[in-house]
Write a protein that holds these residues in place. Structure first.
Motif, mmCIF file in Angstrom:
data_model
loop_
_atom_site.group_PDB
_atom_site.id
_atom_site.type_symbol
_atom_site.label_atom_id
_atom_site.label_comp_id
_atom_site.label_asym_id
_atom_site.label_seq_id
_atom_site.Cartn_x
_atom_site.Cartn_y
_atom_site.Cartn_z
ATOM 1 N N THR A 44 1.914 -3.888 1.865
ATOM 2 C CA THR A 44 1.531 -2.546 1.264
ATOM 3 C C THR A 44 2.427 -1.662 2.146
ATOM 4 O O THR A 44 2.702 -1.795 3.243
ATOM 5 N N SER A 78 -2.647 -6.597 -1.545
ATOM 6 C CA SER A 78 -2.590 -8.016 -2.235
ATOM 7 C C SER A 78 -3.861 -8.739 -1.807
ATOM 8 O O SER A 78 -4.299 -8.869 -1.099
ATOM 9 N N GLY A 79 -4.179 -9.758 -2.857
ATOM 10 C CA GLY A 79 -5.271 -10.594 -2.773
ATOM 11 C C GLY A 79 -6.454 -10.011 -3.211
ATOM 12 O O GLY A 79 -7.744 -10.540 -2.706
ATOM 13 N N VAL A 126 6.836 -8.210 0.989
ATOM 14 C CA VAL A 126 5.563 -8.582 0.678
ATOM 15 C C VAL A 126 4.501 -7.723 1.368
ATOM 16 O O VAL A 126 3.083 -8.264 1.485
ATOM 17 N N SER A 181 1.043 -3.529 -9.355
ATOM 18 C CA SER A 181 2.317 -3.564 -8.301
ATOM 19 C C SER A 181 1.598 -3.265 -6.808
ATOM 20 O O SER A 181 0.385 -2.402 -6.558
ATOM 21 N N GLU A 182 2.386 -3.817 -5.835
ATOM 22 C CA GLU A 182 2.170 -3.430 -4.570
ATOM 23 C C GLU A 182 2.899 -2.578 -3.776
ATOM 24 O O GLU A 182 2.630 -2.194 -2.871
ATOM 25 N N ASN A 226 4.426 -6.683 -10.312
ATOM 26 C CA ASN A 226 5.444 -6.620 -9.422
ATOM 27 C C ASN A 226 6.787 -6.892 -9.994
ATOM 28 O O ASN A 226 7.610 -7.884 -9.365
ATOM 29 N N GLU A 233 5.575 -11.223 -11.670
ATOM 30 C CA GLU A 233 6.166 -11.134 -10.342
ATOM 31 C C GLU A 233 6.870 -12.681 -10.401
ATOM 32 O O GLU A 233 6.439 -13.612 -11.061
ATOM 33 N N SER A 256 -3.877 -12.195 5.582
ATOM 34 C CA SER A 256 -3.114 -11.198 4.620
ATOM 35 C C SER A 256 -1.778 -11.080 4.925
ATOM 36 O O SER A 256 -1.429 -11.676 5.811
ATOM 37 N N ALA A 257 -1.126 -10.833 3.755
ATOM 38 C CA ALA A 257 0.521 -10.781 4.050
ATOM 39 C C ALA A 257 0.869 -9.991 5.102
ATOM 40 O O ALA A 257 1.825 -10.509 5.867
ATOM 41 N N GLN A 297 -5.967 -8.711 -8.248
ATOM 42 C CA GLN A 297 -4.899 -8.203 -9.244
ATOM 43 C C GLN A 297 -4.187 -9.437 -9.905
ATOM 44 O O GLN A 297 -3.977 -9.387 -10.979
ATOM 45 N N SER A 298 -3.717 -10.406 -8.978
ATOM 46 C CA SER A 298 -2.996 -11.504 -9.671
ATOM 47 C C SER A 298 -3.796 -12.286 -10.638
ATOM 48 O O SER A 298 -3.347 -12.570 -11.790
#
Lengths: 511, 373
Positions: free
Chosen positions: A179, A301-302, A177, A467-468, A436, A347, A149-150, A305-306
């Motif tokens: 949360t 993220s991941g 990048v 949005s993150e 984002n 984004e 993860s980020a 959502q994207s």
């Protein structure tokens, strides 16, 4: 194996009267900065204030035209990043620099500037274990980096600097990048390390909350010059903001207009879509967005959502499900987008919304090039009306560009997003897909963009905001939905929920 | 990136960086760098000649003489330039979509072969116009399909278009050889295996006043038409968006897949047209000499012309001239015919290396800098 066993301590750094001139432009005007050993220092400033230039001069990416760098009080001539590394100064960039296909352990080992030609993995693994045991936090070392993860990647980036025995760590917007929870964790760990005197941290940031929570001191730059500095404990957020923006006008956001019994505009029903590797990324999403409503989608993220945004904007095929706008079937083709007035602010606009080597005028024309007056007879392109319209929008949306004919890649991030904003929001909007939108942008741009989104809502657009940045969702949304593992885990009116509840659902502990 | 906004606003105050000047500077960059690349490769080639004990001055003089010095050499040059213009278009059109396609040779060969095959039952049949219309249509259709296959493979299966077009070229040549040496071989032809030849009265005639066939006019018209299509129409603009950033194009609702297919079909049709004229105006029959390398020269020409359809015309003429001079160089200097191929290859390498200079020379980019983060 260099330095793995040494007991280096935090080092202090001072930049004195640093000056850098590009062509005729003074990018850095005699700026001084003092970071004592074992402190956490925030470097604040707008886009273009000179923060990156200053840091790059310190790191030896640029040769400064004046001034000097003192490391632990001794004058040091750092000519390139390798010499900076030898002096114990390391940098974590805004975007990851790890090799995605290698594991964490491999990334750490290959990052050493003078590794031996033959790697003895047995010894290395043992040494890495010993190294990790001394660290206050861990990151998975056996998984390929692209599976992390980020937050894990960012921790690994920081671990890499510590592994290289860097004791002065420069972070360039490290949390953009992450949360909120990940950001707090990583910065908290670094804060602890500075308190123990293990490292010194210099962090470039826009986020006042992080400055207040973690930094000891701050320095503010504005337009290439020194704008102020002080102890965080003695500086209010208002004072920081004033130093940052000077007398720049920050746009006030319009108040939220109440819409009574608004009809559903966008209906997302049972939508499924696959990720690039064939796994389900979006797994049966149902969501109704009313006219004049902002629905914020939060999530780590991941979690799809994207992919959802990609489905809605036509970048990813929908495997199952149905989209309806005002009761009519919708597929994201050019004709339907124009007919149902669907627009988007994605984004990383240079990656998702613009063609970097095309001009600003051309990029602004992406929605309108096939309609009159730019298109004549439906197919003949006329450059005159295209440039004229671009120049109007550049002025109206205050896009800073040398010319409408400059390639859009030459603009700063904030100005690229403004140009995209001008393109997407300058005609009537019924549905707005936002993801984002403020990623990595400066204060004034962020406020401008959020104000524009609110304006569209008040005018009756249905807005989907992914949005993150939880603060962004909390301040803009009428309703919030949390996505977890491709599903909607939680939906609630914004007034009936709070940060902690949303955070629990994001982490998958909803029930 | 952060400093650029400020340099940008500073720049807007300068007279020398007005919109007009920026366009002039960028235009002259696109002209100056390829010319410099040509000169550098000529210089390198001179060193090669000196190493062989030959005179570079004589070599370039002979190129001038053999390519451009007389009316006869001009005919020779333009005869070669015409198919190269068309195969260069077959590279330049997909390039607009960000695709590096090098399959012009295959589409030319297969298009030409198709034209020759269609002609067989109609030779001497007394309806040359019908025959030529069918040959022309067949050549364009097959050429289009050949490059279109690579486009479809790329779009729907993710197959690298450079590799597939290159390999498809060899398949095309093999298909032609298979038929020419087998089912479609003309038994009456005593020389190398060929299809039945058109009668000389059935061949496409010369342009009035010059010893060059009508293919040149078609090639020039095609260059201008492709320029208009790719630079002056909404289709061309959509292609440019899709080529520059497919994700952004999709987000604008543009049918990226359809654009790729249509553009590759047009590209293949151009190369197929070159094949038609090789049969209808030069050879009269399909045989191994149809695969004479025009498709590969077209790649070089398209790159040197910066994939610009109008620039392709003069560059194709230049390389037509160099190729036309091959014979005289062989006779007068005792150098093998392939020497000019070496010059072409060298030019291509220097040209690819010159790509690095775009946007980095302060002469053309007043604020050229490298601090983009």
């Amino acid at each position: 194996m260099t330095g793995m066993t040494s007991e280096r301590r935090a080092i202090g750094l001072e930049a004195v009267k640093m000056r850098k001139v590009f062509g005729g432009l003074v990018a850095l005007d005699d700026v001084s900065l003092k970071v004592p050993a074992g402190t956490f220092h925030a470097l604040l400033g707008e886009n273009g204030a000179g923060k990156s230039t200053l840091v790059k001069c310190i790191m030896g990416f640029y040769k400064p035209d004046g001034g000097q760098v003192l490391v632990d009080g001794r004058q040091s001539a750092i000519a390139n990043p390798r010499e900076a590394a030898e002096a114990g100064i390391g940098m974590v960039y805004q975007h990851f620099t790890l090799v995605p296909s290698l594991t964490g352990a491999e990334n750490l080992v290959v990052s050493r500037p003078r590794g031996s030609q033959i790697i003895d993995w047995k010894t290395e693994h043992a040494a890495l274990e010993e190294f990790l045991a001394r660290m206050p936090f861990r990151a998975p070392l056996d998984k390929p980096v692209h599976m992390l993860s980020a937050g894990e990647k960012q921790k690994l980036e920081i671990l890499k600097q510590l592994f290289l025995d860097q004791r002065f760590i420069i972070l360039d917007e490290p949390t953009s990048v992450l949360t909120p929870d990940e950001a707090d964790e990583v910065l908290g760990l670094l804060r602890g390390m500075t308190k123990r005197g293990d490292v010194t941290v210099l962090m470039i940031t826009h986020k006042f909350r992080e400055v207040q929570a973690f930094a000891d001191d701050l320095t503010v730059l504005r337009k290439g010059g020194y704008a102020g500095s002080g102890k965080v404990s003695e500086t209010s957020i208002d004072a920081m903001a004033k130093m940052m923006i000077g007398d720049t006008q920050i746009r006030e956001r319009a108040a939220r207009v109440a819409h009574k019994d608004a009809p559903v505009t966008l209906d997302i029903a049972g939508v499924c879509a696959d990720a690039d590797d064939g796994r389900a990324a979006v797994d049966g999403i149902n969501l109704k967005i009313h006219a004049g409503e902002i629905v914020g989608i939060a999530g780590v993220s991941g979690n799809g959502q994207s992919a959802l945004v990609e489905v809605l904007s036509g970048q990813r095929p929908m495997r199952e499900g149905q989209l309806t706008i005002k009761g009519a079937d919708f597929l994201p083709s050019r004709q339907s987008m124009a007919k149902y007035k669907v627009f988007g602010l994605p984004e990383e606009p240079l990656k998702n919304a613009a063609v970097p080597n095309m001009t600003v005028a051309e990029n602004i024309a992406f929605r309108t090039f096939d309609q009159p007056p730019i298109a004549k007879l439906g197919w003949w392109l006329s450059a005159g009306p295209m440039r004229k319209r671009a120049q109007e929008l550049i002025a109206r949306y205050r896009v800073k560009t040398p010319s409408a004919d400059a390639p859009i890649a030459a603009l700063s991030g904030g100005n690229v997003q403004r140009a995209v904003l001008a393109r997407e929001l300058s005609s009537e909007v019924d549905v707005l897909i936002v993801a984002n939108p403020c990623f990595g942008l400066d204060f004034a741009s962020v406020e401008e963009i959020r104000a524009q989104i609110m304006d569209q809502r008040n005018r009756g657009a249905a807005v989907l905001l992914v949005s993150e940045d939880l603060d962004e969702i909390l301040s803009l949304s009428d309703r919030v939905a949390v996505m977890s593992e491709g599903k909607i885990a939680y939906v609630e009116e914004i007034g009936k929920t709070d940060r902690a509840t949303i955070g629990h659902h994001m982490a998958g502990h909803g029930h | 990136m952060t400093d650029i906004a400020r340099s940008a606003s500073a720049a807007s105050q300068s007279v020398f960086d007005s919109d007009w000047m920026i366009r002039v500077r960028r235009g002259s960059e696109a002209l100056a760098i390829p010319i410099a690349a040509l000169l550098v490769s000529a210089l390198l080639f001179s060193i090669f000649l000196l190493a062989l004990g030959k005179s570079p001055a004589q070599f370039y003089q002979l190129i001038w003489l053999g390519g451009f010095g007389t009316g006869f050499s001009w005919s020779n040059t333009l005869l070669r330039a015409a198919p190269v213009m068309l195969t260069a278009l077959a590279v330049a059109i997909p390039a607009r979509l960000g695709l590096t396609m090098i399959g012009g040779e295959g589409a030319l060969v297969l298009g030409g072969f198709t034209a020759a095959a269609i002609a067989i039952p109609m030779i001497g049949g007394g309806a040359p116009i019908v025959m030529h219309v069918l040959m022309f249509a067949g050549a364009l259709a097959v050429g289009a399909a050949w490059v279109g296959i690579a486009g479809a493979l790329r779009q729907f299966r993710g197959v690298n278009e450079t590799i597939s077009t290159l390999l498809l070229s060899y398949i095309a040549i093999a298909i032609m050889n298979f038929f020419v040496e087998g089912a479609l071989r003309d038994p009456a032809d005593p020389n190398k295996p060929s299809t039945k030849a058109l009668e000389s009265v059935e061949m496409i005639g010369k342009l009035p006043g010059i010893d060059v066939h009508w293919g040149l006019v078609f090639a020039i018209v095609a260059c201008v038409a492709v320029y208009v299509l790719m630079f002056r129409t909404t289709f061309g603009f959509a292609c440019k968006i899709a080529g520059g950033n497919a994700r952004a194009a999709l987000a604008q609702g543009l049918p990226v897949g359809r654009l790729v297919i249509v553009a590759t079909l047009i590209a293949g049709a151009c190369a197929g047209m070159a094949g038609y004229f090789e049969i209808a105006a030069v050879h009269g029959k399909a045989n191994a000499s149809l695969a004479s390398g025009y498709g590969f020269t077209g790649i070089l020409v398209a790159f040197l012309a910066r994939q610009h359809p109008l620039a392709i015309m003069p560059v194709a003429i230049l390389f037509g001239g160099i190729a036309a001079a091959g014979g005289i160089i062989q006779r007068r200097m005792g150098l093998p015919d392939a020497t000019v191929l070496l010059l072409q290859g060298l030019t291509f390498v220097v040209l690819l290396a010159s790509e690095t200079f775009y946007g980095r020379l302060t002469l053309f980019n007043p604020k050229a800098r490298t601090d983009r983060t």
